[in-house]
Design a protein around this motif. Structure first.
Motif, PDB file in Angstrom:
ATOM      1  N   TRP A 144       0.826  -1.212   0.000  1.00 18.37           N
ATOM      2  CA  TRP A 144       0.000   0.000   0.000  1.00 18.37           C
ATOM      3  C   TRP A 144       0.861   1.264   0.000  1.00 18.37           C
ATOM      4  O   TRP A 144       0.622   2.192  -0.762  1.00 18.37           O
ATOM      5  CB  TRP A 144      -0.938   0.000   1.207  1.00 18.37           C
ATOM      6  CG  TRP A 144      -2.200  -0.771   0.998  1.00 18.37           C
ATOM      7  CD1 TRP A 144      -2.724  -1.179  -0.197  1.00 18.37           C
ATOM      8  CD2 TRP A 144      -3.116  -1.250   1.995  1.00 18.37           C
ATOM      9  NE1 TRP A 144      -3.894  -1.875   0.010  1.00 18.37           N
ATOM     10  CE2 TRP A 144      -4.157  -1.927   1.349  1.00 18.37           C
ATOM     11  CE3 TRP A 144      -3.158  -1.165   3.391  1.00 18.37           C
ATOM     12  CZ2 TRP A 144      -5.228  -2.509   2.026  1.00 18.37           C
ATOM     13  CZ3 TRP A 144      -4.218  -1.740   4.070  1.00 18.37           C
ATOM     14  CH2 TRP A 144      -5.242  -2.411   3.399  1.00 18.37           C
ATOM     15  N   VAL A 145       1.882   1.268   0.889  1.00 18.63           N
ATOM     16  CA  VAL A 145       2.738   2.461   0.962  1.00 18.63           C
ATOM     17  C   VAL A 145       3.469   2.672  -0.359  1.00 18.63           C
ATOM     18  O   VAL A 145       3.508   3.782  -0.896  1.00 18.63           O
ATOM     19  CB  VAL A 145       3.728   2.329   2.143  1.00 18.63           C
ATOM     20  CG1 VAL A 145       4.856   3.337   2.028  1.00 18.63           C
ATOM     21  CG2 VAL A 145       2.997   2.492   3.471  1.00 18.63           C
ATOM     22  N   PHE A 146       4.018   1.607  -0.931  1.00 21.43           N
ATOM     23  CA  PHE A 146       4.783   1.748  -2.171  1.00 21.43           C
ATOM     24  C   PHE A 146       3.871   2.133  -3.344  1.00 21.43           C
ATOM     25  O   PHE A 146       4.280   2.885  -4.226  1.00 21.43           O
ATOM     26  CB  PHE A 146       5.572   0.464  -2.476  1.00 21.43           C
ATOM     27  CG  PHE A 146       6.903   0.394  -1.771  1.00 21.43           C
ATOM     28  CD1 PHE A 146       6.985   0.502  -0.389  1.00 21.43           C
ATOM     29  CD2 PHE A 146       8.081   0.239  -2.490  1.00 21.43           C
ATOM     30  CE1 PHE A 146       8.216   0.451   0.261  1.00 21.43           C
ATOM     31  CE2 PHE A 146       9.314   0.181  -1.844  1.00 21.43           C
ATOM     32  CZ  PHE A 146       9.375   0.282  -0.468  1.00 21.43           C
ATOM     33  N   LEU A 193       0.924   3.840  -3.098  1.00 20.51           N
ATOM     34  CA  LEU A 193       0.520   5.233  -2.881  1.00 20.51           C
ATOM     35  C   LEU A 193       1.656   6.174  -3.257  1.00 20.51           C
ATOM     36  O   LEU A 193       1.441   7.201  -3.911  1.00 20.51           O
ATOM     37  CB  LEU A 193       0.168   5.461  -1.409  1.00 20.51           C
ATOM     38  CG  LEU A 193      -1.248   5.101  -0.971  1.00 20.51           C
ATOM     39  CD1 LEU A 193      -1.358   5.165   0.539  1.00 20.51           C
ATOM     40  CD2 LEU A 193      -2.257   6.047  -1.611  1.00 20.51           C
ATOM     41  N   ALA A 194       2.878   5.825  -2.837  1.00 24.52           N
ATOM     42  CA  ALA A 194       4.028   6.675  -3.111  1.00 24.52           C
ATOM     43  C   ALA A 194       4.246   6.834  -4.606  1.00 24.52           C
ATOM     44  O   ALA A 194       4.613   7.908  -5.093  1.00 24.52           O
ATOM     45  CB  ALA A 194       5.278   6.092  -2.458  1.00 24.52           C
ATOM     46  N   ALA A 195       3.981   5.751  -5.352  1.00 24.80           N
ATOM     47  CA  ALA A 195       4.225   5.783  -6.799  1.00 24.80           C
ATOM     48  C   ALA A 195       3.379   6.852  -7.497  1.00 24.80           C
ATOM     49  O   ALA A 195       3.740   7.332  -8.571  1.00 24.80           O
ATOM     50  CB  ALA A 195       3.962   4.411  -7.406  1.00 24.80           C
ATOM     51  N   GLN A 196       2.265   7.227  -6.865  1.00 25.86           N
ATOM     52  CA  GLN A 196       1.437   8.283  -7.460  1.00 25.86           C
ATOM     53  C   GLN A 196       2.196   9.606  -7.533  1.00 25.86           C
ATOM     54  O   GLN A 196       1.881  10.469  -8.349  1.00 25.86           O
ATOM     55  CB  GLN A 196       0.153   8.482  -6.653  1.00 25.86           C
ATOM     56  CG  GLN A 196      -0.757   7.268  -6.667  1.00 25.86           C
ATOM     57  CD  GLN A 196      -2.066   7.523  -5.911  1.00 25.86           C
ATOM     58  OE1 GLN A 196      -2.536   8.645  -5.821  1.00 25.86           O
ATOM     59  NE2 GLN A 196      -2.651   6.458  -5.383  1.00 25.86           N
ATOM     60  N   GLY A 197       3.181   9.796  -6.634  1.00 20.44           N
ATOM     61  CA  GLY A 197       3.941  11.041  -6.617  1.00 20.44           C
ATOM     62  C   GLY A 197       5.265  10.956  -7.349  1.00 20.44           C
ATOM     63  O   GLY A 197       6.007  11.922  -7.374  1.00 20.44           O
ATOM     64  N   ALA A 235     -16.677  -4.522   1.879  1.00 23.62           N
ATOM     65  CA  ALA A 235     -16.484  -3.285   2.639  1.00 23.62           C
ATOM     66  C   ALA A 235     -15.211  -2.564   2.192  1.00 23.62           C
ATOM     67  O   ALA A 235     -15.212  -1.347   1.979  1.00 23.62           O
ATOM     68  CB  ALA A 235     -16.420  -3.589   4.132  1.00 23.62           C
ATOM     69  N   ALA A 290     -15.385  -0.830  -1.150  1.00 24.50           N
ATOM     70  CA  ALA A 290     -16.031   0.479  -1.052  1.00 24.50           C
ATOM     71  C   ALA A 290     -15.127   1.508  -0.391  1.00 24.50           C
ATOM     72  O   ALA A 290     -15.020   2.651  -0.842  1.00 24.50           O
ATOM     73  CB  ALA A 290     -17.345   0.366  -0.278  1.00 24.50           C
ATOM     74  N   ALA A 291     -14.441   1.108   0.683  1.00 23.95           N
ATOM     75  CA  ALA A 291     -13.639   2.060   1.459  1.00 23.95           C
ATOM     76  C   ALA A 291     -12.421   2.537   0.687  1.00 23.95           C
ATOM     77  O   ALA A 291     -12.024   3.696   0.798  1.00 23.95           O
ATOM     78  CB  ALA A 291     -13.201   1.432   2.784  1.00 23.95           C
ATOM     79  N   ILE A 295      -9.394   6.197  -2.945  1.00 22.85           N
ATOM     80  CA  ILE A 295      -7.978   6.580  -2.733  1.00 22.85           C
ATOM     81  C   ILE A 295      -7.150   6.595  -4.001  1.00 22.85           C
ATOM     82  O   ILE A 295      -6.429   7.565  -4.204  1.00 22.85           O
ATOM     83  CB  ILE A 295      -7.332   5.686  -1.649  1.00 22.85           C
ATOM     84  CG1 ILE A 295      -8.115   5.844  -0.342  1.00 22.85           C
ATOM     85  CG2 ILE A 295      -5.866   6.072  -1.472  1.00 22.85           C
ATOM     86  CD1 ILE A 295      -7.437   5.272   0.879  1.00 22.85           C
TER      87      ILE A 295
END
Lengths: 327, 327, 327
Positions: free
Chosen positions: A147-149, A151-155, A287, A290-291, A295
């Motif tokens: 998840w962290v890697f 998400l980071a790739a988006q930047g 769940a 959806a959540a 992101i």
């Protein structure tokens, strides 16, 4: 001459031992501390990647697996755990996920290897903590690191395009009909093979074979979990493409195997307990879909982890001497 | 007469002791249990607030620091921890953050002081828990309290305007070029001084001086961490304004100091371990920038906390007798 | 004949014992291990559901309560905890919340019962863990299960419509004015009765009566917490409809009772401590309103849980022999 032979024998033994550890790491993805299970899972994974035309995913996964195992060894992690493949499976899953979502290329491959290394470090605490708490880490390091890697790739300017297109439409739109037996069976088999990131009937059979060689009960719980998950998901009215592609069912399958085979003495109550956990995993999968949609992040195996943690702490009420799913 | 002198001496000693505790609290922001380090950090912080024309931030931070220390004392917290400044640093950071994001004014000041009090209460558990688990709390109380108080301010009619404008554009757009040595150095120094909420070369030098008077190794890891973080961030292709302003680098710097100086015997492996943690913090900073953008919340020092927790639990594999970064 | 009487007496005793356990479960929602308190709370809940014309909410809550208690019994959970109602209150709250947000109907009712069963399993770990850690689980199982089940319902074709309309406008727009004493009192009483999902003056009085029969201190802290929460919320400038409907105040009320009555010897410092916690809960409620709005999820009792956890770990500094709020 005999010294040369002895030296070769030693090198050969080291290579064998290293292959054994890494195959056990593959096996531990579905809780099997057995190199033959690992080899069959590897065949499932390889065939999945080959038939979907994404060989870089298999390469990324194996590289991260090897990097994770090597990291744990070099940090003097508990030797029994290293040999049992406990530091490898999170690395493998991290490598598969990062190359799957970030595409081919050297940068993505290096990023996947770095992810494998960090996943092994993240596993050092839980493996030690397992003893007093008796709550296994499951795939928590894989989840957090991936998840962290991602998400980071988006930047990161090198990744951002690849990522947005691969996560946004998480499934290939399949025309599926829950009442057609073929679609139902596709859902069941894909729920098994999606554990290794690609739905596929042959991969599902290889996976079942890998389970059966080490534990017939595990194969039974996997198959039963897949059938239950697909049935319940259709009853709840979840979008049928999600079910048929296997994306709804792979976490419930992992949950069924973990809860069903963690007890020494199987019984009717254990089957009920595993079925309840599988049901809860189907709900949790929906769940998290959806959540995490805004992101956007894929839920990966988070539904399995969440349900398994909640249910594991209660297992002492069913069984006096519970054990960890991954020995 | 001599009784009057004795009384004055007692009051003077109390004032000195209180100043000492609070200066150590400032020092603990970068893990230094040393009043001289604290005084130099205070100069760094004061100059940063003064030169950016936000003196209310320094005042809010100091008020919250004093309130946090006083709260811990009045709750009979462990005396050694209180004297070592362990209850103060989260209060200081909370006060700085709340007045920085909510602007000047009596209401924001009172809110910052309340935040400092709650941060000290939130620290009581972790300080006690530190002993058996040996995982330090780091800046967790600061993070939780500041995030909750900032989110809440969106629903308070007195704050909502100030907040939305200060968080939404988190950085001043600077024209920066990674290939220009001046921009690169700006990034390095701002990564140091952003620890106290304002990028600034003189503040960075004061911070390094504050580290050096207590621990040359800490100063070295801070400087090395800043250089590594800025270099890697440019290689990943992160937006260069984020790097040059120091917002990308301050959590990696904290991580480098924490992982590099927590071991009794520094070694090449420790340097490698700290460098890997710094790298992971750069990735995590980028991940939290993406994850928190829609809420919107600043990531604060969360990347440092996340990486430090994951890496700390594994330190026993590198060192037989690890210690907490904050003695 | 006498054997028949003996058999009837045994059945009658079992029924009484089962009713006693479930009434204690209702009582434990506000920390009262007392069947009379439970009966009065049940009257408050019943009147709230009846006057708001949502009888299915009361039925769903009771069904889930019974299912949760039965699950814990059949899993051989610790008998003292079962008899004290510790496995029931999360089931009751889960059943109330799921039928409140998903509307009437057999599917929603069955879903609520399943939620109650899972909440009891989720409680098995914390009840055991309570002993060494001494941090009670509070309503964590209710929160996790209800959030997961509500999120999942967004992907279920049978629920999705009902859910989006009931969560999106979380409050009925009331014309309220903080300066009018009637609106202020409405806020106070609704902050008490919203604990059982419907603001209502008579329900509030029944709730206070239920507290008073077991503990006058609990009733005092509940009333004082409600007055403090409503006053502070108006001072912060929170939207007045949120306050008057009781949605802002019910978590602060729970916090005031939990922090105020958990100590053996009440004192002025305990009152201050509880007041500080109540204040923090008002802030946290506003924060979670903002944080959960985009998902969308109701904050439920999360503000209480968050503040109570942070404050409970520090209670050992105020009191040498703290106890769990739920005996």
């Amino acid at each position: 001459m005999s010294r040369l032979v002895a030296r070769w024998e030693k090198i050969f033994a080291s290579v064998l031992s290293f292959a054994d550890v890494n195959l056990r790491g593959v096996g531990q993805v579905v809780f099997q501390n057995n190199p033959l299970s690992g080899a069959l899972f590897l065949a499932a994974l390889g065939w999945g990647a080959f038939s979907a035309n994404v060989p870089h995913v298999a390469i990324g996964g194996l590289s991260a697996l090897i990097a994770a195992t090597a990291t744990a060894s070099s940090l003097h992690a508990d030797e029994t755990s290293v040999r049992g493949g406990l530091y490898g499976y999170n690395g493998l899953l991290t490598g598969l996920a990062l190359t799957y979502f970030l595409g081919p290329g050297t940068l993505a491959w290096a990023y996947a290897v770095l992810g494998g290394v960090v996943s092994a470090i993240a596993m050092l605490g839980p493996v030690n903590a397992d003893k007093p708490w008796r709550v296994p880490a499951h795939t928590y390091p894989f989840l957090v690191v991936t998840w962290v890697f991602l998400l980071a790739a988006q930047g990161f300017s090198g990744f951002s395009d690849a990522y947005s297109t691969s996560v946004a439409p998480p499934i290939d739109p399949l025309a599926s009909d829950p009442l057609r037996i073929a679609d139902f069976l596709d859902g069941v088999f894909n729920s098994l093979s999606q554990i290794f990131f690609k739905g596929n009937v042959l991969s599902a059979l290889l996976l079942l074979a890998g389970l059966a060689v080490n534990s017939l009960a595990a194969a039974g719980f996997a198959m039963g979990g897949a059938v239950l998950a697909v049935t319940v998901a259709h009853l709840f009215g979840i979008e049928s493409e999600l079910i048929t592609s296997g994306l709804q069912g792979f976490s419930p399958v992992l949950t069924a195997v973990a809860l069903g085979t963690v007890f020494y003495q199987p019984s009717f109550r254990v089957v009920l307990f595993a079925a309840l956990g599988t049901l809860a995993a189907v709900v949790t999968q929906s769940a998290l879909d959806a959540a995490l949609a805004p992101i956007p992040l894929p839920p990966l195996s988070a539904p399995f982890d969440l349900v398994a943690w909640i249910f594991f702490v209660s297992r002492s009420c069913l069984d006096r001497q519970p054990r960890s799913a991954r020995q």
